[in-house]
Design a protein around this motif. Structure first.
Motif, PDB file in Angstrom:
ATOM      1  N   HIS A 177       0.742  -1.281   0.038  1.00 54.34           N
ATOM      2  CA  HIS A 177      -0.159  -0.160  -0.151  1.00 54.34           C
ATOM      3  C   HIS A 177       0.928   1.233   0.133  1.00 54.34           C
ATOM      4  O   HIS A 177       1.917   1.411   0.765  1.00 54.34           O
ATOM      5  CB  HIS A 177      -0.823   0.024   1.227  1.00 54.34           C
ATOM      6  N   PRO A 178       0.655   2.258  -0.720  1.00 57.80           N
ATOM      7  CA  PRO A 178       1.612   3.283  -0.947  1.00 57.80           C
ATOM      8  C   PRO A 178       1.861   4.088   0.387  1.00 57.80           C
ATOM      9  O   PRO A 178       2.888   4.772   0.645  1.00 57.80           O
ATOM     10  CB  PRO A 178       0.939   4.165  -2.055  1.00 57.80           C
ATOM     11  N   ASN A 179       0.799   4.332   1.237  1.00 55.32           N
ATOM     12  CA  ASN A 179       1.104   4.800   2.371  1.00 55.32           C
ATOM     13  C   ASN A 179       1.223   4.131   3.408  1.00 55.32           C
ATOM     14  O   ASN A 179       2.203   4.453   4.612  1.00 55.32           O
ATOM     15  CB  ASN A 179      -0.138   5.689   2.824  1.00 55.32           C
ATOM     16  N   THR A 180       0.811   3.036   3.645  1.00 53.45           N
ATOM     17  CA  THR A 180       0.876   2.171   5.009  1.00 53.45           C
ATOM     18  C   THR A 180       1.899   0.990   4.734  1.00 53.45           C
ATOM     19  O   THR A 180       2.199   0.429   6.017  1.00 53.45           O
ATOM     20  CB  THR A 180      -0.618   1.517   5.416  1.00 53.45           C
ATOM     21  N   ALA A 181       2.371   0.513   3.579  1.00 52.27           N
ATOM     22  CA  ALA A 181       2.838  -0.681   3.373  1.00 52.27           C
ATOM     23  C   ALA A 181       3.729  -0.331   2.212  1.00 52.27           C
ATOM     24  O   ALA A 181       3.562  -1.274   1.134  1.00 52.27           O
ATOM     25  CB  ALA A 181       2.275  -1.821   3.688  1.00 52.27           C
ATOM     26  N   PRO A 182       4.620   0.526   2.063  1.00 52.87           N
ATOM     27  CA  PRO A 182       5.300   0.762   0.744  1.00 52.87           C
ATOM     28  C   PRO A 182       6.379  -0.306   0.421  1.00 52.87           C
ATOM     29  O   PRO A 182       6.716  -0.256  -0.783  1.00 52.87           O
ATOM     30  CB  PRO A 182       5.788   2.072   0.635  1.00 52.87           C
ATOM     31  N   THR A 183       6.889  -0.815   1.238  1.00 51.21           N
ATOM     32  CA  THR A 183       7.979  -1.860   1.179  1.00 51.21           C
ATOM     33  C   THR A 183       7.670  -3.257   1.911  1.00 51.21           C
ATOM     34  O   THR A 183       8.533  -3.581   2.800  1.00 51.21           O
ATOM     35  CB  THR A 183       9.372  -1.288   1.554  1.00 51.21           C
ATOM     36  N   PRO A 184       6.874  -3.810   1.534  1.00 56.34           N
ATOM     37  CA  PRO A 184       6.478  -5.117   2.152  1.00 56.34           C
ATOM     38  C   PRO A 184       7.630  -6.131   1.992  1.00 56.34           C
ATOM     39  O   PRO A 184       8.267  -5.955   0.826  1.00 56.34           O
ATOM     40  CB  PRO A 184       5.015  -5.739   1.520  1.00 56.34           C
ATOM     41  N   ASP A 185       7.924  -7.016   2.647  1.00 61.72           N
ATOM     42  CA  ASP A 185       8.822  -8.219   2.377  1.00 61.72           C
ATOM     43  C   ASP A 185       8.375  -9.061   1.171  1.00 61.72           C
ATOM     44  O   ASP A 185       7.317  -9.467   1.198  1.00 61.72           O
ATOM     45  CB  ASP A 185       8.782  -9.282   3.568  1.00 61.72           C
ATOM     46  N   MET A 186       9.281  -9.092   0.127  1.00 63.93           N
ATOM     47  CA  MET A 186       8.728  -9.537  -1.378  1.00 63.93           C
ATOM     48  C   MET A 186      10.303 -10.044  -1.871  1.00 63.93           C
ATOM     49  O   MET A 186      11.109 -10.113  -1.251  1.00 63.93           O
ATOM     50  CB  MET A 186       8.064  -8.563  -2.047  1.00 63.93           C
ATOM     51  N   GLU A 187       9.803 -10.738  -2.825  1.00 60.38           N
ATOM     52  CA  GLU A 187      10.775 -11.437  -3.853  1.00 60.38           C
ATOM     53  C   GLU A 187      11.150 -10.653  -4.984  1.00 60.38           C
ATOM     54  O   GLU A 187      10.238  -9.758  -5.407  1.00 60.38           O
ATOM     55  CB  GLU A 187      10.589 -12.708  -4.167  1.00 60.38           C
ATOM     56  N   PRO A 188      12.148 -10.322  -5.600  1.00 61.59           N
ATOM     57  CA  PRO A 188      12.315  -9.569  -6.743  1.00 61.59           C
ATOM     58  C   PRO A 188      11.654 -10.344  -7.922  1.00 61.59           C
ATOM     59  O   PRO A 188      11.415 -11.533  -8.011  1.00 61.59           O
ATOM     60  CB  PRO A 188      13.887  -9.748  -7.064  1.00 61.59           C
ATOM     61  N   PHE A 189      11.113  -9.354  -8.784  1.00 54.79           N
ATOM     62  CA  PHE A 189      10.461  -9.762  -9.916  1.00 54.79           C
ATOM     63  C   PHE A 189      10.847  -9.172 -11.208  1.00 54.79           C
ATOM     64  O   PHE A 189      11.251  -8.037 -11.262  1.00 54.79           O
ATOM     65  CB  PHE A 189       8.725  -9.464  -9.691  1.00 54.79           C
ATOM     66  N   VAL A 190      10.777  -9.957 -12.256  1.00 56.64           N
ATOM     67  CA  VAL A 190      11.118  -9.746 -13.525  1.00 56.64           C
ATOM     68  C   VAL A 190      10.397  -8.517 -14.075  1.00 56.64           C
ATOM     69  O   VAL A 190       9.067  -8.699 -14.276  1.00 56.64           O
ATOM     70  CB  VAL A 190      11.279 -10.859 -14.509  1.00 56.64           C
ATOM     71  N   ILE A 191      10.995  -7.456 -14.597  1.00 57.05           N
ATOM     72  CA  ILE A 191      10.111  -6.247 -15.166  1.00 57.05           C
ATOM     73  C   ILE A 191      10.409  -6.231 -16.795  1.00 57.05           C
ATOM     74  O   ILE A 191       9.664  -5.527 -17.383  1.00 57.05           O
ATOM     75  CB  ILE A 191      10.187  -5.056 -14.811  1.00 57.05           C
ATOM     76  N   PHE A 192      11.575  -6.797 -17.299  1.00 53.96           N
ATOM     77  CA  PHE A 192      12.154  -6.687 -18.431  1.00 53.96           C
ATOM     78  C   PHE A 192      13.179  -7.822 -18.905  1.00 53.96           C
ATOM     79  O   PHE A 192      13.952  -8.128 -18.013  1.00 53.96           O
ATOM     80  CB  PHE A 192      12.585  -5.280 -18.716  1.00 53.96           C
ATOM     81  N   GLN A 193      12.736  -8.193 -20.281  1.00 53.98           N
ATOM     82  CA  GLN A 193      14.118  -9.253 -20.724  1.00 53.98           C
ATOM     83  C   GLN A 193      14.127  -9.191 -22.060  1.00 53.98           C
ATOM     84  O   GLN A 193      13.140  -8.901 -22.910  1.00 53.98           O
ATOM     85  CB  GLN A 193      13.484 -10.493 -20.243  1.00 53.98           C
ATOM     86  N   ASP A 194      15.197  -8.970 -22.515  1.00 53.71           N
ATOM     87  CA  ASP A 194      15.354  -9.075 -24.060  1.00 53.71           C
ATOM     88  C   ASP A 194      16.818 -10.240 -24.164  1.00 53.71           C
ATOM     89  O   ASP A 194      16.831 -10.911 -23.410  1.00 53.71           O
ATOM     90  CB  ASP A 194      15.957  -7.634 -24.637  1.00 53.71           C
TER      91      ASP A 194
END
Length: 344
Positions: A177-194
């Motif tokens: 959530h942008p205000n209450t949870a901007p950096t939850p524990d998470m895994e990296p995710f792919v946004i681009f690949q060539d």
């Protein structure tokens, strides 16, 4: 001899939405080129980015993509110049538009500072938190008089045919959530690949802006991780684990204290609050690099951009890897641990 197939070029190394007084190094705004073989990928577009691309000997036609860590102005202020001036050098990209990736719509305004006596009115109430796709549309609209001259009279292709703006979609179910949870524990995710790179992202902490991303570029030649703007964030350690080069922002908190020591007004107090909750000291950057077991750490997005070099070199003995404070237009060759062992 510079024969590295992957390198980072620090096009601009200053942070902050300002031109720094007394900056004898004349640092341009924050922007980094990741060069892989004959292609380069641009991370952020601070002031002066177009000129720095030219000074670095890079050709805009070789641009593999633009990646915006977050939508603060010091990271995006010269995106309009790339969009508008780019139509003169990107004519061949009509069938292969340049990917432009960045945060999507914030979804909610940030909370008002508790120091505010009278809550300020937000600007652009009809669309107060646009993402990168909306920003691109607004840039084209703002320059429509010029662009239509070029398109209709000179028959140049429109920027709308030369760029492919894409909002980065945050994975569902992570509790963001942008205000209450901007950096939850998470895994990296792919946004681009060539065919040359895979780019992964993770959320980092830079309140009040959200989302704010760090990016990692992996190729067969090595890896580079760019922090974006952030305080010390556990997610970044996860993204940067074992990276060959970590480019991390740094701020001088002594400068922050000196700058705002005489200010007892709401704006001064709120500004000081922002720096402390949103940025990282040199020692903090070293802690992140050490925890991530990065092979090299380079400080950039330096605030203040006019600080003496000694400010940035203090404390570097706490890092076992290579420690760098690059100038604008420095080139950092990327070597993996295996490559380094073969050359030794």
């Amino acid at each position: 001899m510079n024969d590295s197939k992957m390198k980072a070029v620090t096009l601009g190394t200053a942070g902050g939405p300002r031109w720094w007084k007394g900056d004898s190094k004349d640092r341009a705004g924050i922007s980094t080129a990741l060069v892989v073989e004959d292609r380069f990928y641009l991370v952020d577009a601070g002031h002066g980015v177009g000129r720095r691309i030219r000074q670095a000997g890079l050709e805009l036609g070789d641009l593999g993509g633009i990646f915006i860590t977050h939508l603060h102005s010091d990271h995006t202020i010269d995106l309009p110049s790339l969009v508008v001036f780019g139509m003169h050098e990107l004519q061949q990209r009509v069938d292969n538009p340049v990917p432009l990736l960045g945060p999507g719509d914030r979804g909610a305004l940030p909370p008002v500072s508790p120091r505010a006596v009278v809550p300020p009115r937000p600007v652009a109430p009809a669309n107060p938190t646009p993402g990168i796709a909306d920003m691109f549309t607004s840039i084209v609209g703002a320059f429509a008089t010029d662009l239509n001259d070029r398109v209709l009279d000179s028959l140049r292709p429109s920027p709308e045919a030369l760029f492919d703006p894409r909002d980065i979609e945050i994975p569902e179910g992570i509790g963001y959530h942008p205000n209450t949870a901007p950096t939850p524990d998470m895994e990296p995710f792919v946004i681009f690949q060539d065919d040359l790179v895979t780019v992964t992202a993770i959320l980092v902490e830079h309140p009040p802006v959200a989302p704010a991303f760090a990016f990692r570029f992996d190729s067969e030649y090595g890896s580079v991780t760019i922090s974006g703007d952030t305080c010390e964030t556990a997610n970044l350690v996860k993204l940067a684990q074992g990276t060959d080069l970590l480019l991390h922002e740094a701020i001088d908190f002594d400068w922050v204290d000196q700058t705002y020591a005489h200010r007892d007004d709401d704006e001064g107090s709120a500004s000081r609050d922002h720096h402390y909750k949103s940025h990282t000291s040199v020692n903090g950057a070293i802690r992140i690099a050490a925890a991530a077991q990065a092979r090299a750490l380079a400080l950039h997005h330096l605030v203040p951009g006019s600080a003496d070099d000694t400010v940035w070199h203090k404390g570097h003995t706490g890092f076992d890897g290579t420690f760098l404070v690059p100038e604008d237009l420095d080139t950092i060759n990327i070597t993996t641990a295996a490559q380094a062992a073969m050359r030794s």
